[in-house]
Design a protein around this motif. Structure first.
Motif, PDB file in Angstrom:
ATOM      1  N   THR A  15      -3.973  15.429  -3.203  1.00  0.00           N
ATOM      2  CA  THR A  15      -3.475  14.461  -4.174  1.00  0.00           C
ATOM      3  C   THR A  15      -2.455  13.516  -3.565  1.00  0.00           C
ATOM      4  O   THR A  15      -2.233  12.445  -4.095  1.00  0.00           O
ATOM      5  N   THR A  16      -1.828  13.870  -2.470  1.00  0.00           N
ATOM      6  CA  THR A  16      -0.849  12.966  -1.866  1.00  0.00           C
ATOM      7  C   THR A  16      -1.441  12.120  -0.746  1.00  0.00           C
ATOM      8  O   THR A  16      -0.881  11.090  -0.412  1.00  0.00           O
ATOM      9  N   LEU A  17      -2.554  12.511  -0.185  1.00  0.00           N
ATOM     10  CA  LEU A  17      -3.137  11.746   0.914  1.00  0.00           C
ATOM     11  C   LEU A  17      -3.505  10.319   0.527  1.00  0.00           C
ATOM     12  O   LEU A  17      -3.168   9.397   1.264  1.00  0.00           O
ATOM     13  N   PRO A  18      -4.170  10.074  -0.611  1.00  0.00           N
ATOM     14  CA  PRO A  18      -4.485   8.689  -0.940  1.00  0.00           C
ATOM     15  C   PRO A  18      -3.229   7.826  -1.092  1.00  0.00           C
ATOM     16  O   PRO A  18      -3.198   6.688  -0.649  1.00  0.00           O
ATOM     17  N   ALA A  19      -2.191   8.350  -1.711  1.00  0.00           N
ATOM     18  CA  ALA A  19      -0.957   7.576  -1.872  1.00  0.00           C
ATOM     19  C   ALA A  19      -0.371   7.253  -0.503  1.00  0.00           C
ATOM     20  O   ALA A  19       0.060   6.134  -0.254  1.00  0.00           O
ATOM     21  N   PHE A  20      -0.350   8.213   0.382  1.00  0.00           N
ATOM     22  CA  PHE A  20       0.172   7.982   1.728  1.00  0.00           C
ATOM     23  C   PHE A  20      -0.724   7.015   2.483  1.00  0.00           C
ATOM     24  O   PHE A  20      -0.241   6.107   3.150  1.00  0.00           O
ATOM     25  N   ALA A  21      -2.033   7.195   2.352  1.00  0.00           N
ATOM     26  CA  ALA A  21      -2.978   6.331   3.060  1.00  0.00           C
ATOM     27  C   ALA A  21      -2.823   4.888   2.600  1.00  0.00           C
ATOM     28  O   ALA A  21      -2.903   3.966   3.403  1.00  0.00           O
ATOM     29  N   ASN A  22      -2.570   4.662   1.311  1.00  0.00           N
ATOM     30  CA  ASN A  22      -2.413   3.300   0.817  1.00  0.00           C
ATOM     31  C   ASN A  22      -1.080   2.706   1.240  1.00  0.00           C
ATOM     32  O   ASN A  22      -0.983   1.508   1.457  1.00  0.00           O
ATOM     33  N   LEU A  23      -0.059   3.531   1.368  1.00  0.00           N
ATOM     34  CA  LEU A  23       1.202   3.058   1.935  1.00  0.00           C
ATOM     35  C   LEU A  23       0.971   2.655   3.387  1.00  0.00           C
ATOM     36  O   LEU A  23       1.451   1.618   3.835  1.00  0.00           O
ATOM     37  N   GLN A  24       0.217   3.451   4.087  1.00  0.00           N
ATOM     38  CA  GLN A  24      -0.116   3.109   5.473  1.00  0.00           C
ATOM     39  C   GLN A  24      -0.874   1.785   5.541  1.00  0.00           C
ATOM     40  O   GLN A  24      -0.603   0.959   6.405  1.00  0.00           O
ATOM     41  N   LEU A  25      -1.807   1.580   4.618  1.00  0.00           N
ATOM     42  CA  LEU A  25      -2.566   0.330   4.590  1.00  0.00           C
ATOM     43  C   LEU A  25      -1.621  -0.846   4.320  1.00  0.00           C
ATOM     44  O   LEU A  25      -1.721  -1.887   4.965  1.00  0.00           O
ATOM     45  N   ALA A  26      -0.685  -0.668   3.403  1.00  0.00           N
ATOM     46  CA  ALA A  26       0.295  -1.716   3.114  1.00  0.00           C
ATOM     47  C   ALA A  26       1.131  -2.026   4.358  1.00  0.00           C
ATOM     48  O   ALA A  26       1.448  -3.191   4.630  1.00  0.00           O
ATOM     49  N   GLN A  27       1.463  -1.005   5.111  1.00  0.00           N
ATOM     50  CA  GLN A  27       2.216  -1.218   6.347  1.00  0.00           C
ATOM     51  C   GLN A  27       1.354  -1.923   7.389  1.00  0.00           C
ATOM     52  O   GLN A  27       1.817  -2.850   8.061  1.00  0.00           O
ATOM     53  N   GLN A  28       0.103  -1.502   7.521  1.00  0.00           N
ATOM     54  CA  GLN A  28      -0.800  -2.112   8.494  1.00  0.00           C
ATOM     55  C   GLN A  28      -1.068  -3.586   8.191  1.00  0.00           C
ATOM     56  O   GLN A  28      -1.233  -4.390   9.103  1.00  0.00           O
ATOM     57  N   LYS A  29      -1.116  -3.928   6.925  1.00  0.00           N
ATOM     58  CA  LYS A  29      -1.425  -5.304   6.520  1.00  0.00           C
ATOM     59  C   LYS A  29      -0.163  -6.152   6.363  1.00  0.00           C
ATOM     60  O   LYS A  29      -0.205  -7.258   5.848  1.00  0.00           O
ATOM     61  N   ASN A  30       0.967  -5.631   6.810  1.00  0.00           N
ATOM     62  CA  ASN A  30       2.257  -6.327   6.815  1.00  0.00           C
ATOM     63  C   ASN A  30       2.813  -6.627   5.428  1.00  0.00           C
ATOM     64  O   ASN A  30       3.688  -7.479   5.280  1.00  0.00           O
ATOM     65  N   CYS A  31       2.341  -5.945   4.404  1.00  0.00           N
ATOM     66  CA  CYS A  31       2.888  -6.123   3.054  1.00  0.00           C
ATOM     67  C   CYS A  31       4.364  -5.729   3.017  1.00  0.00           C
ATOM     68  O   CYS A  31       5.160  -6.337   2.296  1.00  0.00           O
ATOM     69  N   MET A  32       4.706  -4.723   3.820  1.00  0.00           N
ATOM     70  CA  MET A  32       6.060  -4.189   3.792  1.00  0.00           C
ATOM     71  C   MET A  32       7.065  -5.117   4.488  1.00  0.00           C
ATOM     72  O   MET A  32       8.258  -4.866   4.462  1.00  0.00           O
ATOM     73  N   SER A  33       6.587  -6.201   5.084  1.00  0.00           N
ATOM     74  CA  SER A  33       7.499  -7.196   5.648  1.00  0.00           C
ATOM     75  C   SER A  33       8.253  -7.929   4.541  1.00  0.00           C
ATOM     76  O   SER A  33       9.382  -8.367   4.738  1.00  0.00           O
ATOM     77  N   CYS A  34       7.622  -8.058   3.372  1.00  0.00           N
ATOM     78  CA  CYS A  34       8.224  -8.795   2.262  1.00  0.00           C
ATOM     79  C   CYS A  34       8.448  -7.943   1.012  1.00  0.00           C
ATOM     80  O   CYS A  34       9.149  -8.377   0.100  1.00  0.00           O
ATOM     81  N   HIS A  35       7.804  -6.789   0.939  1.00  0.00           N
ATOM     82  CA  HIS A  35       7.885  -5.939  -0.250  1.00  0.00           C
ATOM     83  C   HIS A  35       8.357  -4.533   0.125  1.00  0.00           C
ATOM     84  O   HIS A  35       8.138  -4.085   1.246  1.00  0.00           O
ATOM     85  N   THR A  36       8.950  -3.860  -0.840  1.00  0.00           N
ATOM     86  CA  THR A  36       9.201  -2.425  -0.739  1.00  0.00           C
ATOM     87  C   THR A  36       8.645  -1.804  -2.011  1.00  0.00           C
ATOM     88  O   THR A  36       8.258  -2.511  -2.947  1.00  0.00           O
ATOM     89  N   VAL A  37       8.623  -0.504  -2.056  1.00  0.00           N
ATOM     90  CA  VAL A  37       8.105   0.174  -3.246  1.00  0.00           C
ATOM     91  C   VAL A  37       9.060   0.017  -4.414  1.00  0.00           C
ATOM     92  O   VAL A  37       8.644  -0.259  -5.539  1.00  0.00           O
ATOM     93  N   ASP A  38      10.371   0.132  -4.157  1.00  0.00           N
ATOM     94  CA  ASP A  38      11.291   0.255  -5.286  1.00  0.00           C
ATOM     95  C   ASP A  38      12.420  -0.764  -5.381  1.00  0.00           C
ATOM     96  O   ASP A  38      13.248  -0.679  -6.277  1.00  0.00           O
ATOM     97  N   LYS A  39      12.475  -1.745  -4.481  1.00  0.00           N
ATOM     98  CA  LYS A  39      13.514  -2.765  -4.616  1.00  0.00           C
ATOM     99  C   LYS A  39      13.016  -4.103  -4.072  1.00  0.00           C
ATOM    100  O   LYS A  39      12.153  -4.158  -3.206  1.00  0.00           O
ATOM    101  N   LYS A  40      13.576  -5.173  -4.617  1.00  0.00           N
ATOM    102  CA  LYS A  40      13.201  -6.521  -4.192  1.00  0.00           C
ATOM    103  C   LYS A  40      13.631  -6.730  -2.744  1.00  0.00           C
ATOM    104  O   LYS A  40      14.719  -6.338  -2.346  1.00  0.00           O
ATOM    105  N   LEU A  41      12.775  -7.342  -1.978  1.00  0.00           N
ATOM    106  CA  LEU A  41      13.107  -7.730  -0.608  1.00  0.00           C
ATOM    107  C   LEU A  41      12.962  -9.259  -0.586  1.00  0.00           C
ATOM    108  O   LEU A  41      13.765  -9.942  -1.196  1.00  0.00           O
ATOM    109  N   VAL A  42      11.940  -9.775   0.052  1.00  0.00           N
ATOM    110  CA  VAL A  42      11.614 -11.198  -0.056  1.00  0.00           C
ATOM    111  C   VAL A  42      10.800 -11.404  -1.336  1.00  0.00           C
ATOM    112  O   VAL A  42      11.043 -12.309  -2.116  1.00  0.00           O
ATOM    113  N   GLY A  43       9.840 -10.502  -1.526  1.00  0.00           N
ATOM    114  CA  GLY A  43       9.029 -10.509  -2.736  1.00  0.00           C
ATOM    115  C   GLY A  43       9.446  -9.360  -3.634  1.00  0.00           C
ATOM    116  O   GLY A  43      10.322  -8.569  -3.290  1.00  0.00           O
TER     117      GLY A  43
END
Length: 99
Positions: A15-43
């Motif tokens: 049950t935790t692997l898909p959530a982790f895998a999607n976080l990994q995908l967000a990191q791989q696609k550079n989403c985390m450069s502007c976003h975080t899960v729980d607080k405003k960054l650039v986006g």
């Protein structure tokens, strides 16, 4: 008893692997450069996006992830992303699942 503990551990991991895998995908696609899960960054934080679009149109969000957008969260535009539609769908589903 050991079999039950092993089964529960395996189920918990499943049950935790898909959530982790999607976080990994967000990191791989550079989403985390502007976003975080729980607080405003650039986006906006993904939790804020999930709250705003709860029950919203996933297909429109997929297109926004792929093509970018502006004006919804302030003056900073989100650029287009070099991402497949399948990966964008996966990310949108994951973002919308954040609480």
């Amino acid at each position: 008893m050991k079999k039950i503990l092993v089964a529960l551990t395996v189920l918990g991991t499943m049950t935790t692997l898909p959530a982790f895998a999607n976080l990994q995908l967000a990191q791989q696609k550079n989403c985390m450069s502007c976003h975080t899960v729980d607080k405003k960054l650039v986006g906006p934080a993904f939790k804020d996006v999930a709250a705003k679009y709860k029950g919203g149109n996933e297909a429109a969000l997929v297109q926004k992830v792929m093509k970018g957008g502006s004006g919804v969260w302030g003056p900073v535009p989100m650029p287009a992303n070099n991402i497949s539609e399948a990966d964008a769908k996966t990310l949108v589903k994951w973002v919308l699942s954040q609480k």
